[in-house]
Design a protein around this motif. Structure first.
Motif, mmCIF file in Angstrom:
data_model
loop_
_atom_site.group_PDB
_atom_site.id
_atom_site.type_symbol
_atom_site.label_atom_id
_atom_site.label_comp_id
_atom_site.label_asym_id
_atom_site.label_seq_id
_atom_site.Cartn_x
_atom_site.Cartn_y
_atom_site.Cartn_z
ATOM 1 N N LYS A 158 44.939 37.574 35.405
ATOM 2 C CA LYS A 158 44.458 38.672 34.902
ATOM 3 C C LYS A 158 45.508 39.583 34.135
ATOM 4 O O LYS A 158 45.364 40.241 33.184
ATOM 5 C CB LYS A 158 43.920 39.556 36.241
ATOM 6 C CG LYS A 158 43.094 40.939 35.896
ATOM 7 C CD LYS A 158 43.870 42.085 35.956
ATOM 8 C CE LYS A 158 44.642 42.041 37.341
ATOM 9 N NZ LYS A 158 43.506 42.267 38.284
ATOM 10 N N LEU A 161 46.454 38.343 30.890
ATOM 11 C CA LEU A 161 45.445 38.729 29.883
ATOM 12 C C LEU A 161 45.516 40.081 29.517
ATOM 13 O O LEU A 161 45.607 40.519 28.273
ATOM 14 C CB LEU A 161 44.011 38.533 30.471
ATOM 15 C CG LEU A 161 42.796 38.927 29.938
ATOM 16 C CD1 LEU A 161 42.674 38.280 28.535
ATOM 17 C CD2 LEU A 161 41.574 38.972 30.584
ATOM 18 N N LYS A 165 46.086 41.396 25.524
ATOM 19 C CA LYS A 165 45.306 42.188 24.769
ATOM 20 C C LYS A 165 45.811 43.438 24.590
ATOM 21 O O LYS A 165 45.561 44.073 23.311
ATOM 22 C CB LYS A 165 44.358 42.685 25.872
ATOM 23 C CG LYS A 165 42.976 41.755 26.132
ATOM 24 C CD LYS A 165 41.782 42.326 27.120
ATOM 25 C CE LYS A 165 40.746 41.538 27.557
ATOM 26 N NZ LYS A 165 39.784 41.979 28.503
ATOM 27 N N ASP A 312 37.520 46.768 22.019
ATOM 28 C CA ASP A 312 36.956 45.630 22.654
ATOM 29 C C ASP A 312 36.308 45.968 24.062
ATOM 30 O O ASP A 312 36.933 46.793 24.530
ATOM 31 C CB ASP A 312 38.207 44.458 23.044
ATOM 32 C CG ASP A 312 37.526 43.294 23.451
ATOM 33 O OD1 ASP A 312 36.391 42.790 23.183
ATOM 34 O OD2 ASP A 312 38.304 42.699 24.416
ATOM 35 N N HIS A 314 34.876 44.245 27.452
ATOM 36 C CA HIS A 314 34.925 42.816 28.135
ATOM 37 C C HIS A 314 34.506 42.749 29.551
ATOM 38 O O HIS A 314 35.088 43.609 30.402
ATOM 39 C CB HIS A 314 36.148 41.934 28.256
ATOM 40 C CG HIS A 314 36.456 40.649 28.780
ATOM 41 N ND1 HIS A 314 37.700 40.089 29.319
ATOM 42 C CD2 HIS A 314 35.467 39.778 29.234
ATOM 43 C CE1 HIS A 314 37.483 38.829 29.731
ATOM 44 N NE2 HIS A 314 36.299 38.706 30.108
ATOM 45 N N ASN A 315 33.296 42.131 30.020
ATOM 46 C CA ASN A 315 33.098 42.113 31.350
ATOM 47 C C ASN A 315 33.024 40.951 32.053
ATOM 48 O O ASN A 315 32.706 39.853 31.803
ATOM 49 C CB ASN A 315 31.458 42.379 31.438
ATOM 50 C CG ASN A 315 30.945 42.702 32.745
ATOM 51 O OD1 ASN A 315 31.506 42.328 33.575
ATOM 52 N ND2 ASN A 315 29.577 42.882 32.869
ATOM 53 N N PHE A 316 33.996 40.978 33.346
ATOM 54 C CA PHE A 316 34.178 39.677 34.046
ATOM 55 C C PHE A 316 33.912 40.275 35.499
ATOM 56 O O PHE A 316 34.544 39.587 36.411
ATOM 57 C CB PHE A 316 35.527 38.929 34.126
ATOM 58 C CG PHE A 316 36.622 39.798 34.269
ATOM 59 C CD1 PHE A 316 37.563 39.659 35.359
ATOM 60 C CD2 PHE A 316 37.194 40.648 33.186
ATOM 61 C CE1 PHE A 316 38.751 40.390 35.318
ATOM 62 C CE2 PHE A 316 38.343 41.077 33.128
ATOM 63 C CZ PHE A 316 39.214 41.146 34.317
ATOM 64 N N TRP A 369 34.639 46.160 34.041
ATOM 65 C CA TRP A 369 34.825 46.078 32.464
ATOM 66 C C TRP A 369 36.343 46.351 32.069
ATOM 67 O O TRP A 369 37.200 47.250 32.549
ATOM 68 C CB TRP A 369 33.937 47.329 31.908
ATOM 69 C CG TRP A 369 32.496 47.136 32.179
ATOM 70 C CD1 TRP A 369 32.023 46.102 31.873
ATOM 71 C CD2 TRP A 369 31.843 48.299 32.481
ATOM 72 N NE1 TRP A 369 30.593 46.494 32.105
ATOM 73 C CE2 TRP A 369 30.448 47.760 32.547
ATOM 74 C CE3 TRP A 369 32.074 49.612 32.675
ATOM 75 C CZ2 TRP A 369 29.389 48.565 32.712
ATOM 76 C CZ3 TRP A 369 31.072 50.526 33.215
ATOM 77 C CH2 TRP A 369 29.516 49.839 33.223
ATOM 78 N N GLN A 370 36.801 45.552 31.012
ATOM 79 C CA GLN A 370 38.144 45.982 30.395
ATOM 80 C C GLN A 370 37.705 46.716 28.760
ATOM 81 O O GLN A 370 37.255 45.721 28.219
ATOM 82 C CB GLN A 370 38.964 44.660 30.282
ATOM 83 C CG GLN A 370 39.494 44.675 31.733
ATOM 84 C CD GLN A 370 40.746 43.428 31.448
ATOM 85 O OE1 GLN A 370 41.050 42.713 30.376
ATOM 86 N NE2 GLN A 370 41.473 43.365 32.566
ATOM 87 N N ARG A 384 40.685 39.897 19.184
ATOM 88 C CA ARG A 384 40.235 39.877 20.770
ATOM 89 C C ARG A 384 40.798 38.640 21.455
ATOM 90 O O ARG A 384 40.732 37.525 20.917
ATOM 91 C CB ARG A 384 38.462 39.575 20.763
ATOM 92 C CG ARG A 384 38.038 39.876 21.938
ATOM 93 C CD ARG A 384 36.508 39.749 21.858
ATOM 94 N NE ARG A 384 35.925 39.940 23.528
ATOM 95 C CZ ARG A 384 35.693 39.153 24.406
ATOM 96 N NH1 ARG A 384 36.135 37.907 23.938
ATOM 97 N NH2 ARG A 384 35.116 39.435 25.512
ATOM 98 N N SER A 386 40.266 36.373 25.023
ATOM 99 C CA SER A 386 39.242 36.471 26.079
ATOM 100 C C SER A 386 40.032 35.859 27.507
ATOM 101 O O SER A 386 39.057 35.705 28.418
ATOM 102 C CB SER A 386 38.051 35.520 25.561
ATOM 103 O OG SER A 386 38.325 34.555 25.242
ATOM 104 N N ALA A 387 40.850 34.994 27.043
ATOM 105 C CA ALA A 387 41.697 34.439 28.372
ATOM 106 C C ALA A 387 43.056 34.222 27.893
ATOM 107 O O ALA A 387 43.628 33.924 26.674
ATOM 108 C CB ALA A 387 40.965 32.730 28.496
#
Length: 389
Positions: A158, A161, A165, A312, A314-316, A369-370, A384, A386-387
């Motif tokens: 995390k 990431l 980002k 961007d 992003h939902n995880f 969310w991010q 973007r 994503s990982a």
């Protein structure tokens, strides 16, 4: 996971309100939950008055009777997964819950003087306690589990990431709003060569954070975010926006805008909910996070208008279920060290907190969310990520 003691015989309904017992049993049945059933998610009554208190006070009554040892459940996370999927909160409406939400609607519960309450009640609970529950970096936000073998790796996933980002480059100056014990700042300084400034409203976090980041270009300030005015190349905020409150979203975003360099990026990492409301859950407000409030996508988006471009989203949030279950296991493993100091009622309170939240994320009742935000007119195309690469 610790198993609750199910050897007690269920408490019979004596002179209490049998109608309340029947009504609660009917409500629970709609979520496939039984009173005094034997399945892992069934609710076992151990004392009197639970149905009356639950129907009168909603989740506040449910949580307090659990803390009082009046009922138990083998797997609270499974219970809450079912209750939330069945939208049980909308079926149990109480005057105390309505009053709680009205206060949050009409009053600003997150003024600058009140902002310090959550630091004193929650984050100042004890550094040794949190160190036992969290990963080795003491990262108290959702981990990213893809490809990770354990909590330490998932939290570094995390943090990396977030760094990617933000496009961190050596020499940048990064602001961390709600920096906790400095896990992100330490990671970013060590791995990406940046200088970091963090603000927190927890004296315990700031004190330990300074020790953990000794020798690095990392500074901690014990202050409310509203006092910030310096310019930074990048801004990050991990798990702090839940304490801002919707009456202060415009103020928060205005502070971030004035502190972000024209070509900078701002990453906002926050838990959020699916529909609007006022205030957090009454039990969470009273015992865990006073004055908290989860935002919606629309509320954050509205606060960004005329201030930021959304690069961007992003939902995880599904990863928070596993994160909370891991924290719970570590908490239970470490509990004998804290039992005498904190007591059994705290033990049950903290278990209820971690496992009810795990159930909420599993049911997708709440999200993580991010957001990556920039100033309007920032040059170039945002790529973007994503990982972690």
């Amino acid at each position: 996971m610790a198993q609750h003691d199910l050897t007690h015989a269920p408490s019979p309904v004596h002179s209490g309100d049998r109608a309340a017992h029947r009504h609660l049993a009917t409500l629970l049945a709609s979520a496939d939950v039984r009173l005094d059933g034997q399945r892992p998610w069934d609710l076992q009554l151990l004392g009197e008055g639970v149905p009356e208190r639950v129907l009168a006070h909603g989740n506040l009554g449910l949580g307090e009777t659990y803390m009082d040892g009046l009922w138990t459940c083998q797997h609270l996370d499974q219970l809450f997964d079912r209750l939330l999927r069945a939208d049980m909160a909308s079926r149990v409406r109480s005057l105390s819950t309505a009053w709680h939400h009205l206060r949050a609607r009409w009053l600003n519960l997150q003024t600058e003087p009140r902002a310090w309450q959550v630091g004193q009640q929650h984050y100042d609970l004890g550094n040794a306690f949190y160190a036992a529950m969290l990963d080795r970096r003491m990262t108290y936000t959702c981990a990213l589990w893809e490809g990770a073998r354990d909590l330490d790796e998932a939290q570094e996933n995390k943090l990396e990431l977030v760094c990617q980002k933000l496009g961190l480059q050596s020499g940048m100056h990064v602001l961390d709003i709600g920096c906790g014990w400095g896990s992100f700042m330490k990671y970013a300084a060590e791995r990406h060569g940046v200088r970091c400034t963090g603000v927190t409203i927890s004296a315990e976090q700031a004190a330990l954070g300074r020790q953990l980041c000794e020798g690095l270009p990392v500074a901690f300030h014990l202050m409310d975010y509203r006092g910030l005015s310096e310019r930074f190349d990048r801004i990050v905020s991990l798990g702090m926006f839940e304490h801002v409150g919707q009456k202060n979203y415009d103020t928060y975003m205005s502070v971030a805008k004035r502190c972000l360099a024209p070509d900078g990026l701002f990453l906002l990492h926050t838990i959020g909910r699916n529909e609007p409301g006022h205030g957090t859950d009454p039990w969470i407000h009273k015992y865990i996070f006073p004055n908290g409030e989860l935002p919606t996508i629309a509320q954050i988006g509205h606060a960004c208008e005329r201030r930021f471009v959304v690069e961007d989203l992003h939902n995880f949030g599904a990863d928070y279920d596993r994160t909370l279950m891991t924290w719970h296991q570590r908490f239970e493993d470490a509990w004998p060290r804290f039992a005498e100091q904190l007591g059994e009622r705290f033990h049950r309170m903290w278990r209820y907190y971690l496992l009810s939240c795990a159930g909420a994320f599993r049911a997708r009742d709440v999200q993580l969310w991010q957001w990556v935000l920039s100033h309007p007119g920032r040059a170039g195309v945002y790529r973007r990520v994503s990982a972690p690469r």
